[in-house]
Scaffold this active site. Structure first.
Site, PDB file in Angstrom:
ATOM      1  N   HIS A  87     -15.638  45.342 -21.803  1.00 23.61           N
ATOM      2  CA  HIS A  87     -14.994  44.385 -23.221  1.00 23.61           C
ATOM      3  C   HIS A  87     -14.219  45.870 -23.639  1.00 23.61           C
ATOM      4  O   HIS A  87     -13.611  46.113 -24.700  1.00 23.61           O
ATOM      5  CB  HIS A  87     -15.585  44.628 -23.995  1.00 23.61           C
ATOM      6  CG  HIS A  87     -15.770  42.412 -24.077  1.00 23.61           C
ATOM      7  ND1 HIS A  87     -15.998  42.054 -23.109  1.00 23.61           N
ATOM      8  CD2 HIS A  87     -15.189  41.392 -24.827  1.00 23.61           C
ATOM      9  CE1 HIS A  87     -15.623  40.531 -23.347  1.00 23.61           C
ATOM     10  NE2 HIS A  87     -15.899  40.960 -24.605  1.00 23.61           N
ATOM     11  N   ASP A 150     -17.336  44.645 -35.280  1.00 16.25           N
ATOM     12  CA  ASP A 150     -17.498  43.450 -35.265  1.00 16.25           C
ATOM     13  C   ASP A 150     -17.675  42.148 -34.858  1.00 16.25           C
ATOM     14  O   ASP A 150     -18.091  41.417 -34.981  1.00 16.25           O
ATOM     15  CB  ASP A 150     -15.861  43.108 -36.261  1.00 16.25           C
ATOM     16  CG  ASP A 150     -15.415  44.240 -37.518  1.00 16.25           C
ATOM     17  OD1 ASP A 150     -15.997  44.975 -38.192  1.00 16.25           O
ATOM     18  OD2 ASP A 150     -13.493  44.753 -37.073  1.00 16.25           O
ATOM     19  N   GLU A 260     -14.466  46.628 -45.153  1.00 16.36           N
ATOM     20  CA  GLU A 260     -13.350  46.409 -43.995  1.00 16.36           C
ATOM     21  C   GLU A 260     -11.969  46.502 -44.688  1.00 16.36           C
ATOM     22  O   GLU A 260     -11.931  45.463 -46.139  1.00 16.36           O
ATOM     23  CB  GLU A 260     -13.084  45.653 -43.172  1.00 16.36           C
ATOM     24  CG  GLU A 260     -14.646  46.297 -41.787  1.00 16.36           C
ATOM     25  CD  GLU A 260     -14.078  45.378 -40.879  1.00 16.36           C
ATOM     26  OE1 GLU A 260     -13.518  45.699 -40.710  1.00 16.36           O
ATOM     27  OE2 GLU A 260     -15.507  46.456 -39.906  1.00 16.36           O
TER      28      GLU A 260
HETATM   29  C1  FAD Z   1     -13.433  41.308 -28.699  1.00 14.99           C
HETATM   30  C2  FAD Z   1     -13.713  42.931 -29.013  1.00 14.99           C
HETATM   31  C3  FAD Z   1     -13.768  43.554 -29.946  1.00 14.99           C
HETATM   32  C4  FAD Z   1     -14.099  44.866 -30.225  1.00 14.99           C
HETATM   33  N1  FAD Z   1     -14.703  45.018 -31.694  1.00 14.99           N
HETATM   34  C5  FAD Z   1     -16.015  46.156 -32.128  1.00 14.99           C
HETATM   35  C6  FAD Z   1     -16.252  46.583 -33.155  1.00 14.99           C
HETATM   36  O1  FAD Z   1     -15.630  46.216 -34.469  1.00 14.99           O
HETATM   37  N2  FAD Z   1     -16.428  48.192 -33.313  1.00 14.99           N
HETATM   38  C7  FAD Z   1     -16.588  49.003 -32.159  1.00 14.99           C
HETATM   39  O2  FAD Z   1     -16.677  49.515 -32.447  1.00 14.99           O
HETATM   40  N3  FAD Z   1     -15.756  48.510 -31.074  1.00 14.99           N
HETATM   41  C8  FAD Z   1     -15.419  47.116 -30.908  1.00 14.99           C
HETATM   42  N4  FAD Z   1     -14.912  46.939 -29.301  1.00 14.99           N
HETATM   43  C9  FAD Z   1     -15.080  47.969 -28.572  1.00 14.99           C
HETATM   44  C10 FAD Z   1     -16.539  48.109 -28.066  1.00 14.99           C
HETATM   45  O3  FAD Z   1     -17.071  48.742 -28.739  1.00 14.99           O
HETATM   46  C11 FAD Z   1     -16.194  49.001 -26.338  1.00 14.99           C
HETATM   47  O4  FAD Z   1     -14.894  48.128 -25.811  1.00 14.99           O
HETATM   48  C12 FAD Z   1     -17.347  48.896 -26.043  1.00 14.99           C
HETATM   49  O5  FAD Z   1     -16.973  49.868 -24.968  1.00 14.99           O
HETATM   50  C13 FAD Z   1     -17.237  48.115 -25.057  1.00 14.99           C
HETATM   51  O6  FAD Z   1     -18.882  47.217 -24.295  1.00 14.99           O
HETATM   52  P1  FAD Z   1     -19.181  46.735 -23.048  1.00 14.99           P
HETATM   53  O7  FAD Z   1     -20.020  46.692 -23.173  1.00 14.99           O
HETATM   54  O8  FAD Z   1     -17.894  45.848 -23.009  1.00 14.99           O
HETATM   55  O9  FAD Z   1     -18.692  48.453 -22.347  1.00 14.99           O
HETATM   56  P2  FAD Z   1     -17.570  48.329 -20.833  1.00 14.99           P
HETATM   57  O10 FAD Z   1     -16.593  47.979 -21.302  1.00 14.99           O
HETATM   58  O11 FAD Z   1     -18.747  47.395 -19.942  1.00 14.99           O
HETATM   59  O12 FAD Z   1     -18.086  49.463 -20.523  1.00 14.99           O
HETATM   60  C14 FAD Z   1     -17.494  51.416 -21.809  1.00 14.99           C
HETATM   61  C15 FAD Z   1     -17.336  52.145 -21.011  1.00 14.99           C
HETATM   62  O13 FAD Z   1     -19.221  53.092 -21.452  1.00 14.99           O
HETATM   63  C16 FAD Z   1     -19.255  52.741 -20.145  1.00 14.99           C
HETATM   64  N5  FAD Z   1     -20.574  51.844 -20.759  1.00 14.99           N
HETATM   65  C17 FAD Z   1     -21.254  51.361 -20.442  1.00 14.99           C
HETATM   66  N6  FAD Z   1     -22.624  50.840 -19.979  1.00 14.99           N
HETATM   67  C18 FAD Z   1     -23.201  52.056 -20.140  1.00 14.99           C
HETATM   68  C19 FAD Z   1     -24.981  52.414 -20.610  1.00 14.99           C
HETATM   69  N7  FAD Z   1     -24.812  51.305 -20.753  1.00 14.99           N
HETATM   70  N8  FAD Z   1     -24.684  53.341 -20.391  1.00 14.99           N
HETATM   71  C20 FAD Z   1     -23.266  54.459 -20.245  1.00 14.99           C
HETATM   72  N9  FAD Z   1     -21.989  54.283 -19.906  1.00 14.99           N
HETATM   73  C21 FAD Z   1     -21.642  52.973 -20.161  1.00 14.99           C
HETATM   74  C22 FAD Z   1     -18.792  52.109 -18.971  1.00 14.99           C
HETATM   75  O14 FAD Z   1     -18.437  52.902 -17.834  1.00 14.99           O
HETATM   76  C23 FAD Z   1     -17.475  52.408 -19.643  1.00 14.99           C
HETATM   77  O15 FAD Z   1     -16.623  53.912 -18.886  1.00 14.99           O
HETATM   78  C24 FAD Z   1     -13.841  45.687 -29.979  1.00 14.99           C
HETATM   79  C25 FAD Z   1     -13.717  45.168 -28.235  1.00 14.99           C
HETATM   80  C26 FAD Z   1     -13.861  44.168 -28.173  1.00 14.99           C
HETATM   81  C27 FAD Z   1     -13.001  43.204 -26.306  1.00 14.99           C
END
Ligand code: FAD
Length: 499
Positions: A87, A150, A260
């Site tokens: 994400h 969120d 918020e």
């Molecule tokens: C619809 C939406 C709503 C969101 N709302 C919020 C919000 O309210 N608050 C907020 O803070 N953020 C929010 N985000 C952002 C979100 O927190 C970040 O994009 C986060 O990285 C998403 O988590 P993911 O598991 O998809 O990570 P990924 O996109 O899969 O990874 C993000 C980064 O972290 C690394 N990573 C992933 N897993 C691990 C692990 N286990 N150990 C070490 N590194 C790792 C990856 O290599 C990459 O560099 C939102 C994103 C979206 C798309």
């Protein structure tokens, strides 16, 4: 490394990583079929699509250890990036030409990856787990984490690699402030347990560490008794200063549990207050025409059976302290789980999927008046012009208390006691994101030209010099920790800090 060399290497690794002895049921741990490559080169942003050589589907921590060790042993190591739920919006979980680790595989078909300890009031959670599942398991036994995002269909490891922010952070800090222990596999392939007292450099490095120092495979998350229900208000403001004074009032007295705010740039975004009132609809339209934007506060007060008798009175008292536009108050009551999971799962789109060229900033309190004039009121209304390709936008704006953030962690925030976030959550057609990127760049240029000391959250930074500016006084520590835990720059290369 030449692609064919890498393919052979991947094959060898996939054979040695096999943990099931029977050849007949031997799972392929690294795959490069079309579906895997598509997974490894796709994220929510739909802007960057960088093909890996393969995607790893580990069935245990040991598989991840061996994968990273195999890379680390090479003179020219291959990149490894954990993919939580993909994400990110700028390809941050990709590993062009290397191996993407599908973290979800770690928990597949396994029970016990979310373990609630009611005596210790913590949850031990696999790094691949989604927050929504932590919510459900914890709430089922009457407890819950205290700090959220969120949107809760995000992985625990993914949000802890950034910060994890939402309207509870003013009182509890971001999610990274509510973790007491981690299991991490470093860029050298070492499996380490860490906390503020045990391997603290790794612990503080990984929290907000953008995946640079290790892969989180377990997090011990602080729990509290869960409320059962929430009272939830949405208030409209026409004046920026009144809006921020009220937000800061709400975060200073701890009388609410979530705060918020939103920037309202068109009539659609005001429907909470206007849908049942033509006169309010006309008033909002006139105000938007005159000043371009309106502002809204969303705040919540938790309650349970013990406080149900007094909640209405407490909530009304709080409302009376606020100076929103008279009559522009929309109030609801919801279960705690409904509230935390209010956005549901946003990942069910069908192609063609849009792009999400988001910009997330932290702004010091001393700059918000200038920021409002130049960006919120000055620029955001321009996105109503169809030429800019914004098909849908949400603009979130709310304050934090810096003393709830731990400066030893890698996450970077402005150097002022109160600072705000702007989340400019744009949606554009897949081929239409460039005009929004230009718009985002104009915001950054405005801040630079006015000397506003903003920091990017979920940073999209390319040049090393800019990364050094971003980390500021933390840069030396970041470099030192990288040398300690990932000296060959194997992990999460698409953040583009060291690669
Ligand atoms: C619809 C939406 C709503 C969101 N709302 C919020 C919000 O309210 N608050 C907020 O803070 N953020 C929010 N985000 C952002 C979100 O927190 C970040 O994009 C986060 O990285 C998403 O988590 P993911 O598991 O998809 O990570 P990924 O996109 O899969 O990874 C993000 C980064 O972290 C690394 N990573 C992933 N897993 C691990 C692990 N286990 N150990 C070490 N590194 C790792 C990856 O290599 C990459 O560099 C939102 C994103 C979206 C798309």
């Amino acid at each position: 490394m030449h692609p064919s060399t890498l393919s052979i290497l991947l094959l060898i690794i996939s054979l040695t990583l096999t943990t099931i002895p029977s050849a007949a049921s031997k799972p392929e741990i690294i795959r490069s079929d079309a579906a895997s490559l598509s997974l490894g080169s796709t994220d929510y942003g739909n802007i960057v699509h960088d093909l890996p050589a393969g995607v790893a589907y580990p069935s245990s921590e040991k598989d991840v250890v061996e994968l990273i060790r195999a890379s680390h042993a090479l003179r020219e190591p291959f990149a490894v990036a954990a993919r939580g739920r993909g994400h990110s919006v700028r390809g941050q979980a990709m590993a062009g030409g290397g191996v993407v680790v599908d973290m979800a595989a770690l928990g597949k078909g396994k029970k016990g990856r979310i373990r609630i300890d009611l005596e210790g009031m913590y949850a031990d959670v696999g790094g691949e787990q989604l927050w929504v599942d932590v919510l459900k398991e914890a709430a089922a036994v009457g407890v819950a984490p205290v700090s959220w995002t969120d949107y809760v269909y995000l992985s625990v490891g993914g949000t802890l690699s950034n910060a994890g922010i939402s309207g509870q952070a003013f009182v509890h800090g971001p999610q990274i402030s509510n973790v007491v222990e981690l299991d991490v596999i470093t860029g050298k392939g070492e499996f380490m347990t860490c906390s503020s007292t045990r391997n603290p450099e790794l612990f503080f490095g990984v929290l907000g560490g953008l995946g640079q120092f290790g892969i989180i495979t377990r997090a011990r998350i602080v729990l509290d008794k869960a409320p059962t229900r929430v009272k939830w208000a949405k208030l409209l403001y026409s004046d920026f200063t009144t809006f921020t004074v009220d937000q800061e009032h709400l975060i200073s007295n701890n009388a609410s549990n979530y705060v918020e705010g939103f920037i309202v740039t068109n009539e659609n975004a005001a429907s909470d207050w206007t849908s049942s009132s033509p006169s309010r609809k006309a008033e909002v339209a006139a105000l938007l025409k005159k000043q371009g934007v309106l502002y809204s506060i969303e705040f919540v007060k938790y309650y349970d059976n013990y406080t149900a008798a007094t909640i209405d009175q407490e909530f009304d008292t709080l409302l009376k302290e606020l100076k929103y536009m008279s009559g522009y108050n929309a109030t609801t009551d919801a279960s705690f789980v409904e509230f935390i999971n209010r956005l549901g799962d946003l990942d069910n789109g069908t192609p063609p999927l849009p792009s999400h060229p988001w910009l997330n900033l932290f702004i010091p309190k001393s700059s918000i008046v200038e920021f409002n004039a130049g960006v919120l009121a000055g620029m955001l209304p321009k996105l109503n012009d169809p030429k800019l390709n914004e098909t849908f936008g949400i603009f979130i704006f709310y304050p934090f208390n810096r003393n709830k953030w731990d400066d030893r962690m890698t996450a970077v925030v402005p150097d002022e006691e109160v600072f705000y976030t702007l989340a400019a959550l744009h949606t554009a057609p897949q081929d239409g994101y460039k005009s929004i990127d230009e718009f985002n760049n104009e915001i950054l240029e405005f801040c630079k030209s006015k000397g506003l000391k903003v920091k990017q959250y979920l940073p999209n930074i390319k040049a090393k010099k800019e990364w050094m500016d971003h980390f500021g006084t933390k840069w030396e520590t970041v470099e030192k920790r990288k040398a300690m835990f990932d000296p060959k720059n194997i992990l999460s290369p698409a953040q583009r800090i060291f690669n």
